[in-house]
Design an enzyme around this catalytic site. Sequence first.
Site, PDB file in Angstrom:
ATOM      1  CB  SER A 234      -0.899   0.009   1.250  1.00 26.43           C
ATOM      2  OG  SER A 234      -1.542   1.258   1.435  1.00 26.43           O
TER       3      SER A 234
ATOM      4  CE1 TYR B 133      -4.989  -2.114   4.079  1.00 26.81           C
ATOM      5  CE2 TYR B 133      -3.845  -0.003   3.905  1.00 26.81           C
ATOM      6  CZ  TYR B 133      -4.432  -1.109   3.304  1.00 26.81           C
ATOM      7  OH  TYR B 133      -4.444  -1.197   1.929  1.00 26.81           O
TER       8      TYR B 133
END
Length: 261
Positions: free
Chosen positions: A140, A153
Amino acid sequence: MGKLDGRVVLITGAARGQGEQEARLFAAEGAKVVLADVLDGQGEALAKEIGEGRAVYVHLDVRQEGDWSAAVAAAKQAFGKIDGLVNNAGILRFNELTSTPLDEFLQIIQVNQVGAFLGIKTVAPEIEAAGGGSIVNTASYTGVTGMAYVGAYAATKHAIVGLTKVAALELAAKKIRVNAVCPGAIDTAMSNPAQLDPEADGEEAAQALDELYRKLVPLGRIGRPEEVAKLALFLSCEDSSYITGQPFVVDGGWLAGVSIF
């Protein structure tokens, strides 16, 4: 001639979003695709749409080592080998770090981080046996920087970038390349939950996202899942034959900084 002719690629989280677009694109480029997910209805429908002999669906909870073994067995039964893996499955939760329950933090680690680890551990020997291939991990934008309210996350995505580098070093001699895609804001159900609610005003949600990302992203819009799929394709085919161990950001310029205009 497709860029993945003769290849067999297992894609996790393949029933929707980025995984779905990767499955469609890889199949269009000649690969036989193994669609792995826990969304059985959607995954089976997508495999049927792509076509018998070109796609097969397998139920796979990426947290479970037994599920990985069963998925590999099903893939080999259907297509004889595996020489590509896209570790795409992941979950996102928004929460202030000090307010994040331990159960939530561990759940995100299990799906995002442990899932990627088990994918590499289980599938890499199959890729080696097939003569080599590629692994693409989904990290990400937050795996190379920070973002408030997604601490768990971001922690898993930083871990995936590190795991990618270690795997690339250890697997290079086995003719396996390992890279990571690092998407920014992409218009999928994970970042836009309104897609999952049939009662939601989709147009209103789309307008809100458009306004937000017009301000945040230099290219002025949210990304599309097919744009991430194209990067995953590049990293899976011979176009990237001399690239391994690298994270590739696909974020419309978001990471570059903030413009005052």
